[in-house]
Design a protein around this motif. Structure first.
Motif, PDB file in Angstrom:
ATOM      1  N   PHE A  21     -21.044 -11.007  73.607  1.00 46.71           N
ATOM      2  CA  PHE A  21     -20.035 -10.451  73.321  1.00 46.71           C
ATOM      3  C   PHE A  21     -19.825 -11.046  71.985  1.00 46.71           C
ATOM      4  O   PHE A  21     -20.301 -11.833  71.452  1.00 46.71           O
ATOM      5  N   LYS A  22     -19.017 -10.160  71.177  1.00 48.04           N
ATOM      6  CA  LYS A  22     -18.216 -10.885  69.886  1.00 48.04           C
ATOM      7  C   LYS A  22     -16.968 -11.456  70.039  1.00 48.04           C
ATOM      8  O   LYS A  22     -16.240 -10.817  71.204  1.00 48.04           O
ATOM      9  N   TYR A  23     -16.785 -12.245  69.242  1.00 45.94           N
ATOM     10  CA  TYR A  23     -15.477 -12.966  69.561  1.00 45.94           C
ATOM     11  C   TYR A  23     -14.035 -12.166  69.997  1.00 45.94           C
ATOM     12  O   TYR A  23     -13.384 -12.290  70.865  1.00 45.94           O
ATOM     13  N   ASN A  24     -13.892 -11.147  69.041  1.00 44.73           N
ATOM     14  CA  ASN A  24     -12.696 -10.115  69.437  1.00 44.73           C
ATOM     15  C   ASN A  24     -12.869  -9.194  70.542  1.00 44.73           C
ATOM     16  O   ASN A  24     -12.095  -9.003  71.356  1.00 44.73           O
ATOM     17  N   GLN A  25     -14.243  -8.849  70.948  1.00 46.08           N
ATOM     18  CA  GLN A  25     -14.316  -8.322  72.234  1.00 46.08           C
ATOM     19  C   GLN A  25     -14.031  -9.128  73.291  1.00 46.08           C
ATOM     20  O   GLN A  25     -13.388  -8.629  74.228  1.00 46.08           O
ATOM     21  N   GLU A  67     -12.647 -16.236  62.187  1.00 44.12           N
ATOM     22  CA  GLU A  67     -13.984 -15.619  62.385  1.00 44.12           C
ATOM     23  C   GLU A  67     -14.287 -14.684  61.490  1.00 44.12           C
ATOM     24  O   GLU A  67     -15.494 -14.115  61.457  1.00 44.12           O
ATOM     25  N   THR A  86     -28.270  -9.719  68.704  1.00 46.27           N
ATOM     26  CA  THR A  86     -26.793  -9.513  69.525  1.00 46.27           C
ATOM     27  C   THR A  86     -26.852 -10.324  70.843  1.00 46.27           C
ATOM     28  O   THR A  86     -25.905 -10.348  71.489  1.00 46.27           O
ATOM     29  N   ILE A 131     -22.122  -3.481  75.710  1.00 45.16           N
ATOM     30  CA  ILE A 131     -22.187  -4.823  74.893  1.00 45.16           C
ATOM     31  C   ILE A 131     -23.015  -4.288  73.892  1.00 45.16           C
ATOM     32  O   ILE A 131     -22.334  -4.495  72.686  1.00 45.16           O
ATOM     33  N   ARG A 143     -21.316  -3.664  70.116  1.00 46.00           N
ATOM     34  CA  ARG A 143     -21.689  -4.824  69.088  1.00 46.00           C
ATOM     35  C   ARG A 143     -22.058  -4.001  67.715  1.00 46.00           C
ATOM     36  O   ARG A 143     -22.044  -4.591  66.789  1.00 46.00           O
ATOM     37  N   MET A 153     -16.899  -9.726  61.146  1.00 46.08           N
ATOM     38  CA  MET A 153     -16.845 -11.312  61.869  1.00 46.08           C
ATOM     39  C   MET A 153     -18.298 -11.904  61.597  1.00 46.08           C
ATOM     40  O   MET A 153     -19.020 -11.472  61.410  1.00 46.08           O
ATOM     41  N   ALA A 169     -20.153 -13.252  63.795  1.00 49.04           N
ATOM     42  CA  ALA A 169     -21.111 -12.883  64.743  1.00 49.04           C
ATOM     43  C   ALA A 169     -21.825 -11.224  64.190  1.00 49.04           C
ATOM     44  O   ALA A 169     -22.822 -11.273  64.791  1.00 49.04           O
TER      45      ALA A 169
END
Lengths: 338, 429
Positions: free
Chosen positions: A303-307, B69, B159, B232, B236, B409, B411
């Motif tokens: 996951f990403k942080y905001n997700q 972030e 990812t 996911i 992403r 972000m 990520a």
């Protein structure tokens, strides 16, 4: 609460030894299963079928140079790896492994578990801060935020199981699942709890704390040698503990499915046979959940942080509260009118 | 300003002060300087990512100004893998230079070989036999699949799904095996020759390629099943790394990245080289311009490449694989070993090389897996190029990356780099 007796200390010794060993077994299992998933062979050189690989890993780690960043906080940097390990070991005190096989029957066992489990994040956050590295700091901050967000749904999911048991003791909780496991009567709670356990254990898809790709190891970037080894150990112990908790709360602990209906066929309580059966049933379920942990890790993206935040606060938390309220209502109706 | 002063303190310009000041100014304005400005709360942070970072696909360096972030500003720094390939080319004959092209986009060496050969053939006006052209097409399309496979594995790994990398490498391994049989080299194949190819495909190699074209689509559909409905992965990538139509066109983004914003620019259709006008294939195009669309396009392109390879195998007829002109290409080994003329020509080719007419210049581009790969050659009539300029797709695509990163972000950075799919060897040359 009863005072611990001699057998409690015995069980404590055995279970602690087991938990420490289980991390090694998990490492081996993870590497073999990962290899299986990735069309590889995996470790097969050290010992029969590579079974001694974890031992070799540990020896390698011990002989590595222990580096502390010059501008980091040396005390915290050293203390940090101990915390997750200790909290993982503390958890085992209240888990029942079989009929009468538990270390201590704490009447606030659930609260104790939640409290101890959330302490583990201090280690990660401190490690991230003490390393004096931006990447580690990000890992540490993410860990704190993640732990806060997923404590709540986890607590609510457990609370919904407490409603069935009518007690905060884990022994009672397991015994109420003798006929119907928690997963059958409370499937939503089960899903929420499993998701939250994955998040608490910092495993994929919630391994933002490590985030091998963008943060390059996150909180343990600056760790080496056995300090890193401690984090490694803690990660796998948390996997095992998480599986044990899922088993205890939702998979009926040491009970076979619907065991209450055919209890007369099983060995009598208090015998060796019953104890062995219980322990094997419990370990079997735990092993299955550990396998699920590993399986998910090697197939699902992160996951990403905001997700992660929106999943925790906007989806899981309302869902878990709604689940709790509905179950409470249904139980009230049943108790009042039936 | 501080940087400028510190440099000035150290060196004290005495000679051409104005000029040197301008130089320092330009250093200070260097694209890769990021300083935090206007940060009363002290919440911002500069993060240096790379060049030694495992997920930046080589030695790309990113400077990110972060608030939590979120990326507020970013700068890209390239050049860490600069090897002066363009300058090296000026001291090599055209044929000698070819192994260097292998090392530019090292994920699809064959495409680079084709790009160089077609450019030199254009400037020296060399006719290439049909069979050689088909063989080149097969090689180039296999290289495209290989490159896109690495894109897929690397991006999905970015990812967080690590196993995918190894699954795609299983298929890449088969392509390597094919190349091993193709030209005797698994990776940097250097199989093209100016005026043709080095050797014909063996029947064994053809059967390997056929087998690959049959089994690959199945594996491909498995991956689609695994990824397209993975929530996911979808989240992403969707709406991540957006670039608009105008921005992409202005920055000169090419390849799958520009097809992802809805520009169906593919040189294979736009300006067909080799025999691309004789085979049927589609150009996958999407409109969203996000990372997901780039993923879809590359996935579809792999299947189109399989289609092209199949048609090439059908259309190939037996015939010569190199042009029959000793001034334009190396003679075959039989001629070299068993005839005096062959030996002399071989020496001449190695020594002097192919000499295009003096004062001629040409630009020829091919559709490499990453985008438009062009070679601009100026000739002075000798066997070495007087100037060779390489227009590499990774370089232009990276300009787009800078536009995409703002407001995303941390990520997402690695995922976006994966989506753009740069190869630093090609970008830095």
């Amino acid at each position: 609460m009863e005072y611990p007796i001699v057998s409690s200390y015995l069980i404590l010794a055995v279970s602690l030894a087991f938990l420490l060993q289980s991390a090694a077994v998990c490492v081996y299992a993870e590497r073999r299963i990962a290899a299986f998933i990735q069309y590889r062979v995996g470790p097969n050189r050290v010992g029969p079928f590579g079974a001694l690989q974890p031992l070799a890993d540990v020896i390698k780690l011990i002989f590595k140079e222990d580096v502390t960043p010059i501008y980091g906080n040396k005390t915290l940097h050293t203390v940090a790896p101990l915390i997750p390990v200790v909290t993982a070991l503390l958890t085992i005190a209240v888990i029942p492994f079989g009929d009468g096989l538990f270390i201590v029957d704490l009447n606030v066992g659930v609260l104790y578990l939640l409290a101890v489990a959330s302490l583990g994040v201090y280690g990660v956050t401190m490690a991230g801060w003490a390393s004096n590295s931006k990447y580690s700091l990000f890992g540490g901050l993410r860990a704190a935020a993640q732990m806060l967000s997923y404590e709540l749904p986890m607590g609510m999911a457990v609370a919904s199981m407490v409603l069935f048991a009518g007690s905060l003791s884990l022994i009672d909780m397991v015994n109420t699942q003798m006929y119907w496991w928690g997963v059958f009567v409370n499937p939503i709670g089960f899903i929420i709890f499993v998701v939250a356990t994955f998040a608490e254990a910092n495993r994929t898809p919630f391994d933002l704390v490590e985030a091998e790709q963008e943060l390059v190891g996150g909180f343990h970037t600056e760790y080496s040698s056995m300090k890193f080894g401690m984090f490694f150990l803690a990660e796998y112990m948390h996997v095992v503990i998480g599986s044990m908790l899922i088993t205890t709360f939702f998979l009926g602990g040491y009970h076979l499915p619907f065991a209450g209906y055919y209890a007369h066929l099983l060995p009598e309580a208090g015998t060796w046979a019953k104890a062995l059966l219980d322990i094997h049933v419990f370990l079997g379920k735990t092993a299955f959940m550990v396998f699920v942990f590993i399986w998910v890790r090697w197939t699902i993206p992160r996951f990403k942080y905001n997700q992660l935040m929106s999943l925790g606060w906007a989806k899981l938390l309302p869902l878990s509260i709604a689940n709790f309220v509905i179950i409470a209502f249904i139980l009230m109706v049943i108790h009042t009118y039936m | 300003m501080e940087l400028k002063n510190s440099i000035l303190d150290k060196s004290k310009p005495t000679f051409f002060e104005k000029h040197q000041n301008a130089l320092y100014k330009s250093l200070e304005d260097k694209h890769t300087t990021v300083e935090v400005e206007q940060d009363p709360l002290g919440t911002r942070m500069i993060l240096n990512m790379g060049p030694q970072h495992p997920a930046t696909h080589g030695v790309l360096r990113l400077l990110l100004e972060l608030e939590g972030e979120k990326i507020l500003r970013n700068r890209l720094d390239i050049g860490y893998l600069h090897r002066g390939i363009e300058k090296i080319a000026e001291n090599k004959t055209y044929q000698e230079f070819m192994p260097y092209t292998d090392r530019m986009d090292y994920l699809s060496p064959y495409s680079n070989n084709v790009a160089l050969c077609t450019a030199v053939e254009k400037i020296a006006q060399i006719e290439v036999p049909d069979r050689a052209q088909y063989i080149r097409m097969i090689g180039a399309e296999l290289a495209r699949i290989s490159s896109h496979l690495l894109f897929l594995g690397a991006m999905v790994m970015d990812t967080g799904a690590i196993s995918f990398f190894i699954w795609t490498f299983k298929e890449r391994e088969r392509i390597y095996d094919i190349f091993d049989n193709f030209g005797g080299h698994r990776f940097t194949i250097s199989h093209c020759r100016i005026g043709g190819v080095h050797n014909d495909l063996t029947p064994e190699c053809i059967s390997m390629i056929k087998e690959f074209t049959e089994s690959f689509p199945k594996e491909h559909s498995d991956w689609l099943k695994l990824l397209n409905k993975n929530r996911i992965f979808y989240d992403r990538n969707a709406n991540v790394g957006n670039i608009t139509y105008d921005q992409a066109l202005q920055l000169g983004v090419t390849g799958p990245n520009i097809r992802a914003v809805g520009v169906p620019y593919d040189i294979r259709k736009f300006d067909p080289y080799l025999k691309y006008d004789e085979v049927e294939f589609d150009i996958p195009t999407r409109l969203e311009g996000d990372n997901l669309s780039r993923y879809f396009i590359r996935m579809e392109e792999m299947l189109e490449s399989i289609r092209i390879i199949r048609q090439c195998l059908d259309k190939m007829t037996p015939g010569p694989i190199r042009t029959d002109n000793a001034k334009q290409t190396y003679p075959s080994k039989d001629e070299v070993y068993y005839s005096m003329e062959g030996l002399i020509h071989d020496f001449m080719m190695t020594d002097t090389g192919i000499c295009p007419p003096a004062g001629v210049e040409c630009y020829h581009a091919v559709e490499a897996p990453k985008g438009e790969l062009g070679f601009y050659i100026q000739s002075d009539g000798t066997g070495h190029p007087w100037r060779m300029k390489i227009k590499s797709p990774s370089f232009t695509n990276l300009q787009g990356l800078e536009k995409m990163l703002d407001g995303e972000m941390i990520a997402d950075t690695v995922v976006m780099i994966g989506g753009i799919d740069p190869v630093m060897g090609e970008s830095d040359k």
